[in-house]
Design a protein around this motif. Sequence first.
Motif, PDB file in Angstrom:
ATOM      1  N   THR A  37      -5.162  60.765  29.773  1.00  0.00           N
ATOM      2  CA  THR A  37      -6.309  61.541  30.246  1.00  0.00           C
ATOM      3  C   THR A  37      -6.181  61.866  31.730  1.00  0.00           C
ATOM      4  O   THR A  37      -6.432  62.993  32.160  1.00  0.00           O
ATOM      5  CB  THR A  37      -7.617  60.777  29.979  1.00  0.00           C
ATOM      6  OG1 THR A  37      -7.773  60.608  28.571  1.00  0.00           O
ATOM      7  CG2 THR A  37      -8.813  61.529  30.523  1.00  0.00           C
ATOM      8  N   LEU A  38      -5.778  60.895  32.517  1.00  0.00           N
ATOM      9  CA  LEU A  38      -5.613  61.133  33.954  1.00  0.00           C
ATOM     10  C   LEU A  38      -4.501  62.140  34.223  1.00  0.00           C
ATOM     11  O   LEU A  38      -4.593  62.949  35.155  1.00  0.00           O
ATOM     12  CB  LEU A  38      -5.319  59.816  34.670  1.00  0.00           C
ATOM     13  CG  LEU A  38      -6.487  58.824  34.741  1.00  0.00           C
ATOM     14  CD1 LEU A  38      -6.020  57.485  35.294  1.00  0.00           C
ATOM     15  CD2 LEU A  38      -7.630  59.374  35.588  1.00  0.00           C
ATOM     16  N   LYS A  39      -3.484  62.102  33.391  1.00  0.00           N
ATOM     17  CA  LYS A  39      -2.385  63.053  33.565  1.00  0.00           C
ATOM     18  C   LYS A  39      -2.856  64.479  33.308  1.00  0.00           C
ATOM     19  O   LYS A  39      -2.500  65.409  34.043  1.00  0.00           O
ATOM     20  CB  LYS A  39      -1.238  62.695  32.617  1.00  0.00           C
ATOM     21  CG  LYS A  39       0.033  63.504  32.849  1.00  0.00           C
ATOM     22  CD  LYS A  39       1.160  62.997  31.961  1.00  0.00           C
ATOM     23  CE  LYS A  39       2.447  63.772  32.225  1.00  0.00           C
ATOM     24  NZ  LYS A  39       3.565  63.275  31.374  1.00  0.00           N
ATOM     25  N   THR A  40      -3.686  64.669  32.288  1.00  0.00           N
ATOM     26  CA  THR A  40      -4.197  66.016  31.992  1.00  0.00           C
ATOM     27  C   THR A  40      -5.112  66.519  33.102  1.00  0.00           C
ATOM     28  O   THR A  40      -5.272  67.731  33.274  1.00  0.00           O
ATOM     29  CB  THR A  40      -4.965  66.033  30.657  1.00  0.00           C
ATOM     30  OG1 THR A  40      -6.097  65.155  30.750  1.00  0.00           O
ATOM     31  CG2 THR A  40      -4.071  65.592  29.509  1.00  0.00           C
ATOM     32  N   LEU A  41      -5.713  65.596  33.857  1.00  0.00           N
ATOM     33  CA  LEU A  41      -6.599  65.971  34.963  1.00  0.00           C
ATOM     34  C   LEU A  41      -5.863  66.008  36.301  1.00  0.00           C
ATOM     35  O   LEU A  41      -6.487  66.206  37.344  1.00  0.00           O
ATOM     36  CB  LEU A  41      -7.760  64.979  35.054  1.00  0.00           C
ATOM     37  CG  LEU A  41      -8.719  64.930  33.858  1.00  0.00           C
ATOM     38  CD1 LEU A  41      -9.702  63.782  34.017  1.00  0.00           C
ATOM     39  CD2 LEU A  41      -9.458  66.248  33.709  1.00  0.00           C
ATOM     40  N   ASN A  42      -4.556  65.785  36.243  1.00  0.00           N
ATOM     41  CA  ASN A  42      -3.745  65.738  37.463  1.00  0.00           C
ATOM     42  C   ASN A  42      -4.288  64.690  38.439  1.00  0.00           C
ATOM     43  O   ASN A  42      -4.340  64.906  39.651  1.00  0.00           O
ATOM     44  CB  ASN A  42      -3.700  67.116  38.141  1.00  0.00           C
ATOM     45  CG  ASN A  42      -2.571  67.238  39.141  1.00  0.00           C
ATOM     46  OD1 ASN A  42      -1.538  66.583  39.004  1.00  0.00           O
ATOM     47  ND2 ASN A  42      -2.762  68.063  40.161  1.00  0.00           N
ATOM     48  N   SER A  43      -4.684  63.539  37.880  1.00  0.00           N
ATOM     49  CA  SER A  43      -5.312  62.490  38.691  1.00  0.00           C
ATOM     50  C   SER A  43      -4.506  61.201  38.747  1.00  0.00           C
ATOM     51  O   SER A  43      -5.016  60.169  39.192  1.00  0.00           O
ATOM     52  CB  SER A  43      -6.716  62.181  38.142  1.00  0.00           C
ATOM     53  OG  SER A  43      -7.571  63.292  38.288  1.00  0.00           O
ATOM     54  N   ASN A  59     -14.748  65.918  41.929  1.00  0.00           N
ATOM     55  CA  ASN A  59     -14.180  65.870  40.583  1.00  0.00           C
ATOM     56  C   ASN A  59     -14.596  64.628  39.798  1.00  0.00           C
ATOM     57  O   ASN A  59     -14.132  64.417  38.680  1.00  0.00           O
ATOM     58  CB  ASN A  59     -12.641  65.939  40.657  1.00  0.00           C
ATOM     59  CG  ASN A  59     -12.025  66.474  39.387  1.00  0.00           C
ATOM     60  OD1 ASN A  59     -12.608  67.313  38.720  1.00  0.00           O
ATOM     61  ND2 ASN A  59     -10.845  65.994  39.056  1.00  0.00           N
ATOM     62  N   TYR A  60     -15.469  63.801  40.366  1.00  0.00           N
ATOM     63  CA  TYR A  60     -15.896  62.600  39.650  1.00  0.00           C
ATOM     64  C   TYR A  60     -16.604  62.971  38.351  1.00  0.00           C
ATOM     65  O   TYR A  60     -16.393  62.330  37.315  1.00  0.00           O
ATOM     66  CB  TYR A  60     -16.823  61.757  40.531  1.00  0.00           C
ATOM     67  CG  TYR A  60     -17.301  60.472  39.871  1.00  0.00           C
ATOM     68  CD1 TYR A  60     -16.636  59.276  40.090  1.00  0.00           C
ATOM     69  CD2 TYR A  60     -18.417  60.459  39.030  1.00  0.00           C
ATOM     70  CE1 TYR A  60     -17.065  58.100  39.489  1.00  0.00           C
ATOM     71  CE2 TYR A  60     -18.850  59.293  38.422  1.00  0.00           C
ATOM     72  CZ  TYR A  60     -18.167  58.116  38.656  1.00  0.00           C
ATOM     73  OH  TYR A  60     -18.586  56.953  38.043  1.00  0.00           O
ATOM     74  N   GLY A  61     -17.449  63.995  38.396  1.00  0.00           N
ATOM     75  CA  GLY A  61     -18.218  64.368  37.212  1.00  0.00           C
ATOM     76  C   GLY A  61     -17.337  64.712  36.032  1.00  0.00           C
ATOM     77  O   GLY A  61     -17.597  64.289  34.890  1.00  0.00           O
ATOM     78  N   LEU A  62     -16.281  65.469  36.262  1.00  0.00           N
ATOM     79  CA  LEU A  62     -15.356  65.826  35.188  1.00  0.00           C
ATOM     80  C   LEU A  62     -14.669  64.586  34.642  1.00  0.00           C
ATOM     81  O   LEU A  62     -14.566  64.397  33.420  1.00  0.00           O
ATOM     82  CB  LEU A  62     -14.322  66.823  35.708  1.00  0.00           C
ATOM     83  CG  LEU A  62     -13.207  67.212  34.733  1.00  0.00           C
ATOM     84  CD1 LEU A  62     -13.781  67.851  33.478  1.00  0.00           C
ATOM     85  CD2 LEU A  62     -12.209  68.155  35.412  1.00  0.00           C
ATOM     86  N   ARG A  63     -14.205  63.727  35.538  1.00  0.00           N
ATOM     87  CA  ARG A  63     -13.534  62.505  35.083  1.00  0.00           C
ATOM     88  C   ARG A  63     -14.496  61.599  34.319  1.00  0.00           C
ATOM     89  O   ARG A  63     -14.123  60.970  33.318  1.00  0.00           O
ATOM     90  CB  ARG A  63     -12.929  61.770  36.284  1.00  0.00           C
ATOM     91  CG  ARG A  63     -11.685  62.450  36.850  1.00  0.00           C
ATOM     92  CD  ARG A  63     -11.148  61.727  38.068  1.00  0.00           C
ATOM     93  NE  ARG A  63     -11.984  61.944  39.237  1.00  0.00           N
ATOM     94  CZ  ARG A  63     -12.152  61.071  40.217  1.00  0.00           C
ATOM     95  NH1 ARG A  63     -11.569  59.889  40.155  1.00  0.00           N
ATOM     96  NH2 ARG A  63     -12.915  61.358  41.253  1.00  0.00           N
TER      97      ARG A  63
END
Length: 616
Positions: A193-199, A421-425
């Motif tokens: 999931t973090l990878k898809t968000l570039n996080s 970007n916290y809300g999206l995560r």
Amino acid sequence: MKTSLFIPYLLRDGAVLQRNAINHFWGYTASNKFISLTYENFFEKVSADKYGYFIFELPAHEASSNLDFTIQIDREKWVIRDISFGDVFLLSGQSNMQLPMDRLKMLYPDEVSKANNPHIHFFEVPESPVFKEKRKELESGVWYRAIGEDLKRLSGIAYFFAKEKYKKDGIPIGLILAAVGGSPINSWMSELTLKTLNSLPIYYSSLKDETFLKYRTTLDEEYQTGYQKMCEQTDRGLLENWKTVTFDDSEWEEVELNKQWLQKYRTPGCIWLRKKIVLPKTFVGKTAQLYLGTMKDADEVFVNGKLVGNTEYQYPPRIYELTELSSVLTIVIRVKIYQSLGGITLTKNHCLLTETQSLDLDNFGHWKIKRGNHLPERVPQYFPQWEASGLFNGMIAPLKHTRFSAILWYQGESDTVSANNYGLRFCKLIQEWRKIFSDSELPFLFVQLPNYALEPENDWARLREEQKKALVLDKTAMVVSVGDGEDDDLHPLNKEVIAKHLFQSYQKIEKYPHGYCNGPLALQAYQYKDQIVIEFQTFGKHLKINHQLELKLIENEKVYQLTNIELSENEVRIRLPSTLELTHTSLIRYNWTNHPKPFITDEAGNAASPFELKIS
């Protein structure tokens, strides 16, 4: 030869399974063995696979308690006792979700001694990050009951939530606590999931190398040890024994604990404070507690030359036990400041308490103060558990077979450093957890951050706005805690208030399935003639405003204070100055600060969520 059997810690004596839902019971034994499970009228036999893994599917069961599960392999039997079917809750997040009842005793002094509810069970997921792969099973854990000494270790929010619920319906409760102090949201999300968000951090792959992780941790431990050694070896206060009663401090400067110190005493190094107090006769011989509030960063406290307590980081309240008080006390505080600006929290109470009396130390005049040494700023300690995906892999993934009634979440303080970007995560986390627990409508309740004033460099206002974005998901509920925090404490003690709000929200989530808030929620703002109109969702209650209310208009990077405000049913209307014209970039803000006060509420006094709205 005795047959081997491993039953996960979550399923051992005292476990609670979710009522009225299909549950799973699993374990490990020798490959291809037949295993039977019996309880009440249930009997089933399954075969372990070639790896020894077996799993039973248990039919939905109404609420009940004190059941024994009997497992049989060949002629050997094992009995797991005191199993209940009830409502199971997962509680996760940071230290405010962790904060145990023992830390709350100042506000709830009799709660532990009076509590006697054997139907509230709790389980603490061990804090253990993993990066290489998802952990299959927890490595330890015990089910406790919320009784006596065991209750001291239970999360305050968890306990008070369960207490409210049990009082309401009398159904057994299982609380599974998976929370870690200081953990950012990324630590609770999967690598994918973090990878898809570039996080993902650029060094993430290195975390999967145990040798690298051990090297990184050892390097930090060596640095921290060296820093502490330097701190001790260069401190004149230790070398010259400033803690003794007879030490002459007459040439030292003076300060007060409840007033701001000069900056020269707030930079890294050891700061010593001394005060001599002659006690009233009624205190002499008594046992007492010395309350010194919180400090940044660490401290040691001596009374009449003897160490009475120490704390190694800034957040816990300093409460130190004193026995057989003498008529004269020489109190010496050694404050160790690692990062600017440090010192003693001036707004906290500094007092001496017996069972029947209190003495305010701030009324006894000045304290003597002197610096023992100067230090460079300490590099913050490295915590591998805060790294991306570690807690998801190590603490959440092993719970995948568990069925829950709801998830309770209190987190975000660590993400105020960078709230973008916290809300999206957060939305992705909720969706991911629902997927791993095989329940797309699993209720997810969360606490919006309260008021807090001691981190002006962090953006608590933006983080609150980001948290609110999770309400776009069905079966979510947000508890507004503005006004329920403590401006001078990251860990407000009134966890019963928050827990009651969470329970009330849990009850409302079926009625308001498309995102519920326990207080008024601003939906939109638009211009109508010479007014700005703000519409609220109040969830069946009436809106109220305080006469001190003011809103901020952001226009062309200028901030305007708006005070000509009136209430019209569930709308707030603000009359604009005739000289002010709005544009497509105009924003209206309410309580946009780290430490807001509730000026908009509903009729029951529940605070409205702070907001930033674009004016249409």
